[in-house]
Design a protein around this motif. Sequence first.
Motif, PDB file in Angstrom:
ATOM      1  N   LEU A  21       0.832  -1.204   0.000  1.00  0.00           N
ATOM      2  CA  LEU A  21       0.000   0.000   0.000  1.00  0.00           C
ATOM      3  C   LEU A  21       0.866   1.252   0.000  1.00  0.00           C
ATOM      4  O   LEU A  21       0.609   2.208  -0.733  1.00  0.00           O
ATOM      5  CB  LEU A  21      -0.937   0.003   1.211  1.00  0.00           C
ATOM      6  N   THR A  47       1.018   4.092  -2.943  1.00  0.00           N
ATOM      7  CA  THR A  47       0.777   5.500  -2.638  1.00  0.00           C
ATOM      8  C   THR A  47       1.983   6.348  -3.016  1.00  0.00           C
ATOM      9  O   THR A  47       1.858   7.414  -3.610  1.00  0.00           O
ATOM     10  CB  THR A  47       0.493   5.676  -1.129  1.00  0.00           C
ATOM     11  N   GLN A  97       2.187   7.021  -6.702  1.00  0.00           N
ATOM     12  CA  GLN A  97       1.213   8.050  -7.073  1.00  0.00           C
ATOM     13  C   GLN A  97       1.700   9.439  -6.677  1.00  0.00           C
ATOM     14  O   GLN A  97       1.624  10.395  -7.450  1.00  0.00           O
ATOM     15  CB  GLN A  97      -0.122   7.787  -6.346  1.00  0.00           C
ATOM     16  N   PHE A  98       2.239   9.531  -5.455  1.00  0.00           N
ATOM     17  CA  PHE A  98       2.704  10.793  -4.905  1.00  0.00           C
ATOM     18  C   PHE A  98       3.876  11.328  -5.728  1.00  0.00           C
ATOM     19  O   PHE A  98       3.895  12.492  -6.134  1.00  0.00           O
ATOM     20  CB  PHE A  98       3.111  10.566  -3.444  1.00  0.00           C
ATOM     21  N   THR A 100       4.546   0.138  -9.695  1.00  0.00           N
ATOM     22  CA  THR A 100       3.884  -0.437  -8.521  1.00  0.00           C
ATOM     23  C   THR A 100       3.933  -1.956  -8.570  1.00  0.00           C
ATOM     24  O   THR A 100       4.150  -2.615  -7.558  1.00  0.00           O
ATOM     25  CB  THR A 100       2.409   0.018  -8.470  1.00  0.00           C
ATOM     26  N   PRO A 153      -6.928  -0.779  -5.939  1.00  0.00           N
ATOM     27  CA  PRO A 153      -6.424  -0.869  -4.564  1.00  0.00           C
ATOM     28  C   PRO A 153      -7.137  -1.935  -3.746  1.00  0.00           C
ATOM     29  O   PRO A 153      -6.493  -2.641  -2.951  1.00  0.00           O
ATOM     30  CB  PRO A 153      -6.695   0.527  -3.987  1.00  0.00           C
TER      31      PRO A 153
END
Lengths: 195, 200
Positions: A78, A82, A85-86, A110, B70
């Motif tokens: 996770l 994230t 993406q950031f 990812t 997700p």
Amino acid sequence: MNYLAIIISGVLINNYIFSRFLGLCPFWGVSKQVETATGMSLAVVFVMTMASAVTWVLNRYLLEPFGLDYMQTIAFILVIATLVQFVEMVILKVSPVLYQALGIYLPLITTNCAVLGVALLNITENYNFLESIVNGAASAIGWSLAIVLFAGIRERLAFAPIAPSMRGFPIALVATGLMSIAFFGFQGLFRGILF
Amino acid sequence: MKKLWNTFSNGIINENPVLRLVIGMCAPLAVTTAVVNGFWMGIAVIFVLTASNALVSLLRKVVPAEIRIPIFIVVIATFTTVADLTLKAIQPEIHAKLGVFVPLIVVNCIILARAEAFASKNNLIQSVADGLGMALGFTLSLLILASIRELLGNGTWWGFNVLPASFEPAVVMILPPGAFVTLGYLLSGLNLITGKSGDN
């Protein structure tokens, strides 16, 4: 000395492609041209170094104190998703030129198992914060070295007369195997010089 | 019933993830130094793929489309953790040998690909059949690859000596280069049999 050992081991001896089998999907997927391979490499070096730092802090200050070690896989994946993406958003804001170069490769990272792999290996190897970052960067550079070299070979292979049944994946796999044998030679380097 | 069988056998033969689609290659190449390692890796993947396909299929009507990826990843990561801890408890030695590749099932392209392409669009029974078929196809390819490598590289199969003592094992087969070359020639051989060109 310890850092030097980590760097040489990450780049040459325990190369992620040729000896650890991590990050193989993008290795074959984007190695058709040297240019795209270089773009992907830059993105991977960036993300793997960042991921090594972030997952180390997460593990040390959140998972370990609360005895949540068994949550490592879920937490790391996770955080990496994230983070990617950031990073994508930050690069878009800060440097649109860099975004143009890396943009399409970032989301792919990812699911690059090298990123989650380095995060988990940092924990199993018991590296401290700085060692984790060095290991992340060195492993990513080794991965990049492999993909750029391989892209060079592959550009030539495209024009080589190859038996129909060997075209595409089979010849790519055999070529990787031969490169892997060459990298195997570095095993002696470690024993010869450093110890 | 016929449709169910087609869904099931699709993953084993037509769309075998390792030998036909050539995706998710890290684990198949890394763990096939011995047949027993390939077998346990296969069992772990069978569990994770079937369970995640089942749960994703059950959730398909309540998951909003925007955040489905997700959610799929969390589902897969949960089952991967279960598989990881279970394997550690029942086969500690094998777990140590497979190392980082059991937790890495979570980023194996096959699992997410089946959740996204199949389980999120089909009912429970179909999805389970698809997951089981794909995972069995994966396991089968691992066993083939591991059998070749262990036989030639160590002269054994599942740890038993099967080749005569005069056979000189080629250690390179159980080293990393052997994995790439074996799979390369295996794919090429399949192309020869099916009369397809490897071009893509």
